[in-house]
Design an enzyme around this catalytic site. Structure first.
Site, PDB file in Angstrom:
ATOM      1  N   LEU A  10       0.884  -1.262  -0.071  1.00 11.32           N
ATOM      2  CA  LEU A  10      -0.018   0.093  -0.136  1.00 11.32           C
ATOM      3  C   LEU A  10       0.858   1.359  -0.061  1.00 11.32           C
ATOM      4  O   LEU A  10       1.615   1.576   0.812  1.00 11.32           O
ATOM      5  CB  LEU A  10      -0.774   0.036   1.270  1.00 11.32           C
ATOM      6  CG  LEU A  10      -1.920  -1.152   1.491  1.00 11.32           C
ATOM      7  CD1 LEU A  10      -2.752  -1.042   2.425  1.00 11.32           C
ATOM      8  CD2 LEU A  10      -2.571  -1.676   0.082  1.00 11.32           C
ATOM      9  N   ALA A  12      -0.510   4.453  -1.366  1.00 11.80           N
ATOM     10  CA  ALA A  12      -1.552   5.522  -1.799  1.00 11.80           C
ATOM     11  C   ALA A  12      -1.481   6.780  -1.053  1.00 11.80           C
ATOM     12  O   ALA A  12      -2.025   7.659  -1.535  1.00 11.80           O
ATOM     13  CB  ALA A  12      -2.731   5.261  -2.137  1.00 11.80           C
ATOM     14  N   ARG A  17       1.456  15.384   6.184  1.00 13.82           N
ATOM     15  CA  ARG A  17       2.654  15.471   7.312  1.00 13.82           C
ATOM     16  C   ARG A  17       4.051  15.453   7.091  1.00 13.82           C
ATOM     17  O   ARG A  17       4.742  15.973   8.163  1.00 13.82           O
ATOM     18  CB  ARG A  17       1.806  14.696   8.778  1.00 13.82           C
ATOM     19  CG  ARG A  17       0.777  15.259   9.345  1.00 13.82           C
ATOM     20  CD  ARG A  17       0.637  14.670  10.972  1.00 13.82           C
ATOM     21  NE  ARG A  17       0.263  13.072  10.816  1.00 13.82           N
ATOM     22  CZ  ARG A  17       0.714  12.231  11.522  1.00 13.82           C
ATOM     23  NH1 ARG A  17       1.591  12.974  12.695  1.00 13.82           N
ATOM     24  NH2 ARG A  17       0.382  10.866  11.591  1.00 13.82           N
ATOM     25  N   LYS A  24       4.943  10.048   0.504  1.00 12.36           N
ATOM     26  CA  LYS A  24       5.559   9.769   1.622  1.00 12.36           C
ATOM     27  C   LYS A  24       6.543   8.375   1.453  1.00 12.36           C
ATOM     28  O   LYS A  24       7.364   8.454   2.075  1.00 12.36           O
ATOM     29  CB  LYS A  24       4.469   9.334   2.689  1.00 12.36           C
ATOM     30  CG  LYS A  24       4.718   8.790   4.015  1.00 12.36           C
ATOM     31  CD  LYS A  24       3.683   8.802   4.825  1.00 12.36           C
ATOM     32  CE  LYS A  24       2.571   7.810   4.672  1.00 12.36           C
ATOM     33  NZ  LYS A  24       1.620   7.639   5.625  1.00 12.36           N
ATOM     34  N   GLY A  81      -9.912   3.834   2.381  1.00 12.28           N
ATOM     35  CA  GLY A  81      -9.425   2.843   3.322  1.00 12.28           C
ATOM     36  C   GLY A  81      -8.645   1.682   2.820  1.00 12.28           C
ATOM     37  O   GLY A  81      -8.597   1.643   1.659  1.00 12.28           O
ATOM     38  N   ASN A 176      -2.420  -4.557  15.807  1.00 11.17           N
ATOM     39  CA  ASN A 176      -2.066  -4.991  14.415  1.00 11.17           C
ATOM     40  C   ASN A 176      -0.984  -4.221  13.847  1.00 11.17           C
ATOM     41  O   ASN A 176      -1.458  -2.929  13.809  1.00 11.17           O
ATOM     42  CB  ASN A 176      -3.755  -4.626  13.893  1.00 11.17           C
ATOM     43  CG  ASN A 176      -3.340  -4.937  12.376  1.00 11.17           C
ATOM     44  OD1 ASN A 176      -2.663  -5.628  11.818  1.00 11.17           O
ATOM     45  ND2 ASN A 176      -4.342  -4.199  11.462  1.00 11.17           N
ATOM     46  N   LYS A 357      37.844  10.452 -12.851  1.00 14.17           N
ATOM     47  CA  LYS A 357      36.363  10.321 -13.495  1.00 14.17           C
ATOM     48  C   LYS A 357      36.543   9.550 -14.437  1.00 14.17           C
ATOM     49  O   LYS A 357      37.328   9.607 -15.459  1.00 14.17           O
ATOM     50  CB  LYS A 357      35.705  11.486 -13.766  1.00 14.17           C
ATOM     51  CG  LYS A 357      34.359  11.197 -14.309  1.00 14.17           C
ATOM     52  CD  LYS A 357      34.072  12.376 -15.258  1.00 14.17           C
ATOM     53  CE  LYS A 357      34.415  12.064 -16.739  1.00 14.17           C
ATOM     54  NZ  LYS A 357      33.868  12.786 -17.789  1.00 14.17           N
ATOM     55  N   ARG A 446      58.049  23.549 -23.668  1.00 12.81           N
ATOM     56  CA  ARG A 446      57.913  24.714 -23.128  1.00 12.81           C
ATOM     57  C   ARG A 446      58.960  25.799 -23.274  1.00 12.81           C
ATOM     58  O   ARG A 446      59.861  25.545 -24.235  1.00 12.81           O
ATOM     59  CB  ARG A 446      58.093  24.474 -21.350  1.00 12.81           C
ATOM     60  CG  ARG A 446      59.510  23.898 -21.168  1.00 12.81           C
ATOM     61  CD  ARG A 446      59.419  23.403 -19.837  1.00 12.81           C
ATOM     62  NE  ARG A 446      60.951  23.228 -19.292  1.00 12.81           N
ATOM     63  CZ  ARG A 446      61.110  21.977 -18.683  1.00 12.81           C
ATOM     64  NH1 ARG A 446      60.125  21.246 -18.063  1.00 12.81           N
ATOM     65  NH2 ARG A 446      62.419  21.625 -18.406  1.00 12.81           N
TER      66      ARG A 446
HETATM   67  C1  UD1 Z   1      -4.132   0.377   9.736  1.00 13.37           C
HETATM   68  C2  UD1 Z   1      -5.039  -0.590  10.330  1.00 13.37           C
HETATM   69  C3  UD1 Z   1      -4.694  -0.759  11.848  1.00 13.37           C
HETATM   70  C4  UD1 Z   1      -3.258  -0.783  12.039  1.00 13.37           C
HETATM   71  C5  UD1 Z   1      -2.498   0.229  11.556  1.00 13.37           C
HETATM   72  C6  UD1 Z   1      -0.894  -0.178  11.490  1.00 13.37           C
HETATM   73  C7  UD1 Z   1      -6.845  -0.606   9.017  1.00 13.37           C
HETATM   74  C8  UD1 Z   1      -8.507  -0.215   8.885  1.00 13.37           C
HETATM   75  N1  UD1 Z   1      -6.373  -0.332  10.041  1.00 13.37           N
HETATM   76  O1  UD1 Z   1      -4.636   1.577  10.328  1.00 13.37           O
HETATM   77  O2  UD1 Z   1      -5.368  -1.605  12.380  1.00 13.37           O
HETATM   78  O3  UD1 Z   1      -3.109  -0.876  13.598  1.00 13.37           O
HETATM   79  O4  UD1 Z   1      -2.857   0.195   9.909  1.00 13.37           O
HETATM   80  O5  UD1 Z   1      -0.360   1.060  11.185  1.00 13.37           O
HETATM   81  O6  UD1 Z   1      -6.486  -1.119   8.033  1.00 13.37           O
HETATM   82  N2  UD1 Z   1      -3.558   3.426   2.499  1.00 13.37           N
HETATM   83  C9  UD1 Z   1      -3.787   3.541   1.277  1.00 13.37           C
HETATM   84  N3  UD1 Z   1      -5.222   3.829   0.821  1.00 13.37           N
HETATM   85  C10 UD1 Z   1      -6.261   4.204   1.629  1.00 13.37           C
HETATM   86  C11 UD1 Z   1      -5.935   4.037   3.309  1.00 13.37           C
HETATM   87  C12 UD1 Z   1      -4.716   3.500   3.530  1.00 13.37           C
HETATM   88  O7  UD1 Z   1      -3.019   3.219   0.533  1.00 13.37           O
HETATM   89  O8  UD1 Z   1      -7.147   4.337   1.309  1.00 13.37           O
HETATM   90  C13 UD1 Z   1      -2.253   3.082   3.083  1.00 13.37           C
HETATM   91  C14 UD1 Z   1      -1.454   4.156   3.933  1.00 13.37           C
HETATM   92  O9  UD1 Z   1      -0.812   4.889   2.770  1.00 13.37           O
HETATM   93  C15 UD1 Z   1      -0.398   3.342   4.646  1.00 13.37           C
HETATM   94  C16 UD1 Z   1      -1.577   2.085   4.782  1.00 13.37           C
HETATM   95  O10 UD1 Z   1      -2.391   1.974   4.028  1.00 13.37           O
HETATM   96  O11 UD1 Z   1       0.759   2.989   4.090  1.00 13.37           O
HETATM   97  C17 UD1 Z   1      -2.225   2.069   6.303  1.00 13.37           C
HETATM   98  O12 UD1 Z   1      -3.039   3.204   6.475  1.00 13.37           O
HETATM   99  P1  UD1 Z   1      -2.973   4.103   7.632  1.00 13.37           P
HETATM  100  O13 UD1 Z   1      -3.956   5.159   7.461  1.00 13.37           O
HETATM  101  O14 UD1 Z   1      -1.592   4.572   8.067  1.00 13.37           O
HETATM  102  O15 UD1 Z   1      -3.476   3.122   8.509  1.00 13.37           O
HETATM  103  P2  UD1 Z   1      -4.746   2.945   9.474  1.00 13.37           P
HETATM  104  O16 UD1 Z   1      -5.940   2.598   8.444  1.00 13.37           O
HETATM  105  O17 UD1 Z   1      -4.758   4.110  10.376  1.00 13.37           O
END
Ligand code: UD1
Ligand code: CA
Length: 461
Positions: A10, A12, A17, A24, A81, A176, A357, A446
């Site tokens: 993942l 996206a 921040r 990121k 999500g 998790n 080089k 020279r």
């Molecule tokens: C998620 C877990 C949580 C866990 C935590 C660990 C879920 C619902 N929750 O939290 O249980 O403890 O990770 O870090 O999965 N991302 C996408 N697209 C989205 C949302 C997220 O690509 O629509 C990616 C983020 O960039 C990141 C990863 O998924 O790399 C996790 O997302 P993030 O928002 O950091 O974690 P949570 O959803 O808060």
């Protein structure tokens, strides 16, 4: 060993921040982008690039440049999500299943401390238990915003997000880590069933644990021995904290391998660097990329080496080296620079204020001071005096200089390329060499010195 495994990464998240013009996952840990750490862990666990699929946002600033050839991608146009992100990779999953892949990892591209050992141990646990899904978990004292691992009668039944958790659930310390193994069939079947009816209005990947339980399938919780696998970086401060952890791990590995780092101040060594035993690394050294350093060297202080191979017993002091190959017993510096494309043989000397080089240099040749060597081939046992310059660029093109074995190049010589100095030839100081010099010849060009007797009287004192 063919493991029949694949991974979805993942990536996206835009990481507001992090305050970066890049995505990121491009932010670097010890000189290597976070996403590359995760991709390399997958590779070391036995996955080929085509077994990994990176989920990108529709504007993946800087991410595509990090992907290895053959790596698959999926686009998540809207951030809805983690479950939604994985759903965007459904076509990849279907192709993987058709190729015989049976287990799929889902990993966060911004949690770089996961390694192949944890991936393979948790995979073995996942397979042995015959689980539909296995979550990697960790026990931490301050579980904060992490999802909680909920067990009923010891059985892992679901993950509850902190935003949706009850008081009692918030008190759970097993969290998790955000990394999973799925049975590919279960993942493909269950992804379309996810709902966004929760506190954040998101499709939670974590709901697939509860869904498996509800379908009478089992879920595994693989508790990681090192709780830092869960750590990700959302801000520069968190990135700095990850850098400190990764740096400490690498230094410990090197100490165990017999590398001497008496004072690690300012020492930054990348994860893919190898250093031989009894090599000493002094303060202020950055050693990055795929660098290999042999035994018994003294590196530093204040030296930067990227993507180089260095033999045994070299000293490299206060210098910069990039994309070059250095033999054994070579002395470099202080204040020297090897730019990309150098091949330096054993026992060469490259002294202060020397730049080399895209050149080859034979054994025992010496450039002791103040010299520029570009696009050149120097043979063995050549003495190059102070201030020698290869004039390799005519304003339009670069040309090569060739100097044969045992030649002597006097101080302040200009070698105007393309030009060849033959074996054993002697070029007198201050000569500008515009024509090839034959072997064993003397080249001198020279202005002859004149002397006017008494001319300075009354002018100098
Ligand atoms: C998620 C877990 C949580 C866990 C935590 C660990 C879920 C619902 N929750 O939290 O249980 O403890 O990770 O870090 O999965 N991302 C996408 N697209 C989205 C949302 C997220 O690509 O629509 C990616 C983020 O960039 C990141 C990863 O998924 O790399 C996790 O997302 P993030 O928002 O950091 O974690 P949570 O959803 O808060
Ligand atoms: Ca979230």
């Amino acid at each position: 060993m063919d493991q029949q495994i694949a991974a979805i990464l993942l990536a996206a998240g835009d990481g507001k921040r992090m305050n970066s013009s890049h995505q990121k996952v491009c932010c670097e840990l010890l000189g290597k982008p976070m996403l590359r750490w995760v991709l390399d862990a997958c590779c070391k666990a036995g996955m080929k690039p085509e077994d990994t699929c990176v989920v990108l946002s529709s504007e993946p600033r800087g991410v595509c440049e990090l992907l290895p050839d053959g790596c698959a991608t999926a686009v998540q146009a809207e951030r809805r999500g983690t479950g939604h992100a994985v759903r965007c990779a459904l076509p990849f999953l279907q192709q993987a299943a058709a190729r015989g892949i049976d287990a799929v990892a889902v990993l966060c591209g911004d949690a770089p401390l996961i390694d192949e050992a944890v991936l393979l141990d948790s995979l073995a646990f996942h397979r042995k238990g015959g689980f539909a899904v296995t979550a990697l978990t960790a026990n931490i004292s301050d579980p904060g915003r992490y999802g909680r691992i909920v067990r009923e009668n010891g059985r892992f039944v679901r993950i509850v997000e902190a935003a949706d958790a009850s008081e009692k659930e918030l008190a759970i310390h097993e969290i998790n880590a955000g990394a999973y193994w799925f049975s590919i069939g279960y993942l493909i079947d269950a992804l379309p069933l996810l709902q966004d009816t929760n506190a954040q209005g998101e499709y939670y990947l974590t709901d697939l644990v509860g869904l498996a339980s509800a379908q009478g399938k089992t879920a595994g919780a693989f508790c990681c021995p090192d709780d830092r696998v869960a750590l990700g970086a959302n801000s520069r401060r968190e990135l700095a904290a990850l850098n400190r952890i990764a740096r400490g791990r690498i230094l410990d590995r090197l100490y165990d391998q017999g590398v001497d780092i008496p004072l690690s101040d300012g020492v930054m060594i990348g994860p893919d660097v190898t250093v031989g035993r009894d090599t000493q690394i002094l303060p202020g050294c950055q050693i990055l990329g795929n660098t290999v350093i042999g035994e018994g060297c003294i590196i530093g202080p204040n030296t930067r080496i990227i993507d180089c191979t260095i033999g045994d017993n070299c000293t490299i002091d206060s210098s910069r080296l990039a994309e070059s190959h250095v033999g054994s017993g070579v002395r470099i510096g202080p204040f020297a620079q090897l730019r990309p494309g150098c091949k330096i043989a054993d026992t060469v000397k490259i002294g202060n204020f020397v730049e080399v080089k895209n050149s080859t240099v034979g054994e025992k040749t010496s450039f002791a001071h103040l010299t520029y060597i570009g696009d050149s081939d120097f043979g063995e046992r050549i003495n190059v005096g102070c201030g020698v310059v290869t004039v390799n660029y005519d304003g339009l093109h670069k040309h090569r200089t060739t100097v044969g074995d045992h030649a002597f190049i006097g101080c302040n010589v200009n070698l105007i390329a393309p030009v060849t100095v033959g074996e054993g030839a002697y070029v007198a100081a201050a000569t500008t060499v515009t024509e090839d010099v034959r072997p064993d010849a003397l080249a001198i060009g020279r202005i002859r010195q004149r002397q006017l007797a008494g001319w300075a009287r009354g002018k100098t004192k």
